[in-house]
Design an enzyme around this catalytic site. Structure first.
Site, PDB file in Angstrom:
ATOM      1  N   THR A 125       0.817  -1.217   0.000  1.00  0.00           N
ATOM      2  CA  THR A 125       0.000   0.000   0.000  1.00  0.00           C
ATOM      3  C   THR A 125       0.852   1.269   0.000  1.00  0.00           C
ATOM      4  OG1 THR A 125      -1.451   1.279   1.480  1.00  0.00           O
ATOM      5  CG2 THR A 125      -0.117  -0.368   2.522  1.00  0.00           C
ATOM      6  N   ASP A 126       0.264   2.357  -0.492  1.00  0.00           N
ATOM      7  CA  ASP A 126       0.944   3.662  -0.435  1.00  0.00           C
ATOM      8  C   ASP A 126       1.118   4.145   1.009  1.00  0.00           C
ATOM      9  OD1 ASP A 126      -1.742   4.291   0.087  1.00  0.00           O
ATOM     10  OD2 ASP A 126      -1.953   5.717  -1.575  1.00  0.00           O
ATOM     11  N   GLU A 127       0.349   3.560   1.943  1.00  0.00           N
ATOM     12  CA  GLU A 127       0.378   4.064   3.321  1.00  0.00           C
ATOM     13  C   GLU A 127       1.722   3.826   4.017  1.00  0.00           C
ATOM     14  OE1 GLU A 127      -3.182   3.582   5.592  1.00  0.00           O
ATOM     15  OE2 GLU A 127      -4.399   3.273   3.801  1.00  0.00           O
ATOM     16  N   TYR A 149      -1.359  -0.047  11.156  1.00  0.00           N
ATOM     17  CA  TYR A 149      -1.580  -0.787   9.902  1.00  0.00           C
ATOM     18  C   TYR A 149      -0.422  -0.548   8.940  1.00  0.00           C
ATOM     19  CZ  TYR A 149      -3.188  -1.492   5.085  1.00  0.00           C
ATOM     20  OH  TYR A 149      -3.259  -1.849   3.755  1.00  0.00           O
ATOM     21  N   LYS A 153       2.381  -3.166   7.404  1.00  0.00           N
ATOM     22  CA  LYS A 153       2.584  -3.423   5.976  1.00  0.00           C
ATOM     23  C   LYS A 153       4.031  -3.119   5.587  1.00  0.00           C
ATOM     24  CE  LYS A 153       0.097  -4.564   3.211  1.00  0.00           C
ATOM     25  NZ  LYS A 153      -0.304  -5.930   2.738  1.00  0.00           N
TER      26      LYS A 153
HETATM   27  P1  NAD Z   1      -9.653  -7.375   3.098  1.00  0.00           P
HETATM   28  O1  NAD Z   1      -9.568  -7.023   4.546  1.00  0.00           O
HETATM   29  O2  NAD Z   1     -10.937  -7.149   2.356  1.00  0.00           O
HETATM   30  O3  NAD Z   1      -9.282  -8.913   2.877  1.00  0.00           O
HETATM   31  C1  NAD Z   1      -8.232  -9.541   3.540  1.00  0.00           C
HETATM   32  C2  NAD Z   1      -8.362 -11.043   3.350  1.00  0.00           C
HETATM   33  O4  NAD Z   1      -7.251 -11.679   4.002  1.00  0.00           O
HETATM   34  C3  NAD Z   1      -9.624 -11.628   3.956  1.00  0.00           C
HETATM   35  O5  NAD Z   1     -10.203 -12.559   3.073  1.00  0.00           O
HETATM   36  C4  NAD Z   1      -9.138 -12.308   5.223  1.00  0.00           C
HETATM   37  O6  NAD Z   1      -9.939 -13.400   5.624  1.00  0.00           O
HETATM   38  C5  NAD Z   1      -7.746 -12.731   4.798  1.00  0.00           C
HETATM   39  N1  NAD Z   1      -6.825 -12.904   5.955  1.00  0.00           N
HETATM   40  C6  NAD Z   1      -6.615 -12.025   6.984  1.00  0.00           C
HETATM   41  N2  NAD Z   1      -5.722 -12.541   7.851  1.00  0.00           N
HETATM   42  C7  NAD Z   1      -5.335 -13.752   7.342  1.00  0.00           C
HETATM   43  C8  NAD Z   1      -4.414 -14.736   7.778  1.00  0.00           C
HETATM   44  N3  NAD Z   1      -3.723 -14.596   8.913  1.00  0.00           N
HETATM   45  N4  NAD Z   1      -4.253 -15.831   7.009  1.00  0.00           N
HETATM   46  C9  NAD Z   1      -4.962 -15.998   5.846  1.00  0.00           C
HETATM   47  N5  NAD Z   1      -5.854 -15.089   5.411  1.00  0.00           N
HETATM   48  C10 NAD Z   1      -6.030 -13.981   6.146  1.00  0.00           C
HETATM   49  O7  NAD Z   1      -8.458  -6.583   2.417  1.00  0.00           O
HETATM   50  P2  NAD Z   1      -8.330  -5.948   0.956  1.00  0.00           P
HETATM   51  O8  NAD Z   1      -8.853  -4.573   0.998  1.00  0.00           O
HETATM   52  O9  NAD Z   1      -8.852  -6.915  -0.024  1.00  0.00           O
HETATM   53  O10 NAD Z   1      -6.740  -5.839   0.833  1.00  0.00           O
HETATM   54  C11 NAD Z   1      -5.971  -6.907   0.258  1.00  0.00           C
HETATM   55  C12 NAD Z   1      -4.517  -6.522   0.256  1.00  0.00           C
HETATM   56  O11 NAD Z   1      -4.335  -5.305  -0.486  1.00  0.00           O
HETATM   57  C13 NAD Z   1      -3.948  -6.244   1.657  1.00  0.00           C
HETATM   58  O12 NAD Z   1      -2.635  -6.761   1.718  1.00  0.00           O
HETATM   59  C14 NAD Z   1      -3.937  -4.725   1.747  1.00  0.00           C
HETATM   60  O13 NAD Z   1      -2.936  -4.277   2.621  1.00  0.00           O
HETATM   61  C15 NAD Z   1      -3.641  -4.355   0.312  1.00  0.00           C
HETATM   62  N6  NAD Z   1      -4.124  -3.022  -0.108  1.00  0.00           N
HETATM   63  C16 NAD Z   1      -5.424  -2.666   0.117  1.00  0.00           C
HETATM   64  C17 NAD Z   1      -5.879  -1.423  -0.324  1.00  0.00           C
HETATM   65  C18 NAD Z   1      -7.329  -0.999  -0.118  1.00  0.00           C
HETATM   66  O14 NAD Z   1      -7.665   0.143  -0.409  1.00  0.00           O
HETATM   67  N7  NAD Z   1      -8.227  -1.874   0.349  1.00  0.00           N
HETATM   68  C19 NAD Z   1      -5.001  -0.542  -0.971  1.00  0.00           C
HETATM   69  C20 NAD Z   1      -3.682  -0.940  -1.185  1.00  0.00           C
HETATM   70  C21 NAD Z   1      -3.256  -2.197  -0.759  1.00  0.00           C
END
Ligand code: NAD
Length: 323
Positions: A125-127, A149, A153
């Site tokens: 993430t950009d964060e 968070y 990351k």
């Molecule tokens: P989300 O919270 O919707 O989904 C996370 C998934 O990971 C869920 O299905 C959860 O059950 C699973 N999970 C959590 N802990 C786990 C573990 N210990 N073992 C196995 N599975 C596990 O998140 P998202 O928004 O889909 O984000 C996905 C990825 O993208 C993350 O790594 C996040 O940091 C990154 N990201 C998200 C955004 C955003 O805006 N949502 C932006 C940039 C990057």
């Protein structure tokens, strides 16, 4: 070809899996797909119903080294989405964030190394960079995370870099802005506001509403990740930027306009602790690989609102978990 997707039952991971299994990424067409997911509050197998039967599912934790030693061997590519992902929850309690996002990432990378996986994409993430008043970060910018968070990351990103340098693990990292789109858990800003407005409830706007985010449609994020899986260089970091830089107040205005509602539907709430003011990514590097964000924000937002309006059966049962 076999592909393992961690966190594939979450918002972004499930978009990736639905597209992959339905043939949306031609270079990986015909691949056998495994989804490994712990199914936390954010993981939902309903997100994968449209492609049910098209993948193998392993219910488990990325921190479980024994499970990974059974599951990872035989896969050529691993795309690592699994994470605790909500900043507000990390402020309430950081332990699970450190466990999954740092230790879970390290445990997965070790399993990939042991199994001789030929490509790992670590989704970040950009964060991790903190907050920037003006201009944009490139991939060499220092990591100055400001929330638990973001720090967790950043820890995952650094251990990925270390496994690449020390062990030669072929791992690339992607960093993306704020995502929006269908199937996003209704605790994040866009689905929280949309589902509240659909329910006739007010929306909570943090502080002065001046925090700026770069909005990326989940489809564009996943296309960028796929490009890195296909053509990204091991050891490299790639930014995936969006099509709209907006303050939260501007975004709220667009949502109210779409619903034909006024500012009386907005409840001003105290700002998030340590709230980052602005994120901004320079995405020249992934553009040089051929990536362009393709979903215009107004179109993406309209389609997202329409999806939530048509799919209350998906989000209403989650309302107990909504904040
Ligand atoms: P989300 O919270 O919707 O989904 C996370 C998934 O990971 C869920 O299905 C959860 O059950 C699973 N999970 C959590 N802990 C786990 C573990 N210990 N073992 C196995 N599975 C596990 O998140 P998202 O928004 O889909 O984000 C996905 C990825 O993208 C993350 O790594 C996040 O940091 C990154 N990201 C998200 C955004 C955003 O805006 N949502 C932006 C940039 C990057």
């Amino acid at each position: 070809m076999r592909i393992l997707v961690t966190g594939g039952a979450g918002f972004i991971g499930s978009h990736y899996v639905r597209t992959l299994v339905s043939g949306g990424y031609p270079a990986f067409s015909g691949a056998r797909v495994t989804v490994l997911d712990k199914l936390t509050y954010a993981g939902n197998l309903a997100n994968l119903e449209p492609v049910e039967g098209g993948f193998d599912f392993v219910h488990g934790d990325v921190c479980d080294a024994a499970l990974l030693a059974e599951t990872v061997p035989g896969h050529d590519v691993v795309v690592h989405f699994a994470a605790e992902s909500h900043v507000d929850r990390s402020i309430d309690g950081a332990a699970e964030f450190l466990r999954t996002n740092v230790v879970g990432t390290q445990t997965l990378l070790q399993a990939c190394l042991d199994a001789g996986v030929s490509k790992v994409v670590h989704v970040s993430t950009d964060e991790v960079y903190g907050s920037i008043e003006s201009g944009s970060w490139d991939e060499e910018a220092p990591l100055r995370p400001r929330s638990p968070y973001a720090a967790s990351k950043a820890g995952g990103d650094l251990i990925a870099r270390a496994y690449g340098v020390t062990h030669g693990l072929p791992v690339a990292v992607t960093r993306c802005g704020n995502n929006y789109g269908p199937y996003q858990f209704p605790e994040k800003l866009v689905p929280l506001f949309v589902t509240r407005l659909l329910d006739g409830r007010k929306v909570p706007l943090y502080g002065d509403g001046g925090n700026v985010r770069d909005w990326v449609h989940v489809e564009d994020h996943c296309r960028g990740i796929q490009l890195v899986a296909e053509r990204g260089e091991p050891g490299e970091i790639y930014h995936i930027a969006g099509t709209a830089e907006l303050t939260n107040k501007e975004l709220t205005g667009r949502l109210l306009e779409a619903f034909g509602l006024g500012w009386d539907m907005v409840e001003h709430v105290p700002d998030r602790k340590g709230h980052d003011r602005r994120y901004s990514l320079d995405d020249a590097k992934i553009r040089a690989l051929g990536h362009r964000p393709s979903v215009a924000f107004d179109d993406g937002l309209r389609d997202t609102i329409a999806w939530y309006a048509a799919n209350s059966g998906w989000w209403k049962p989650l309302s107990g978990a909504r904040r």
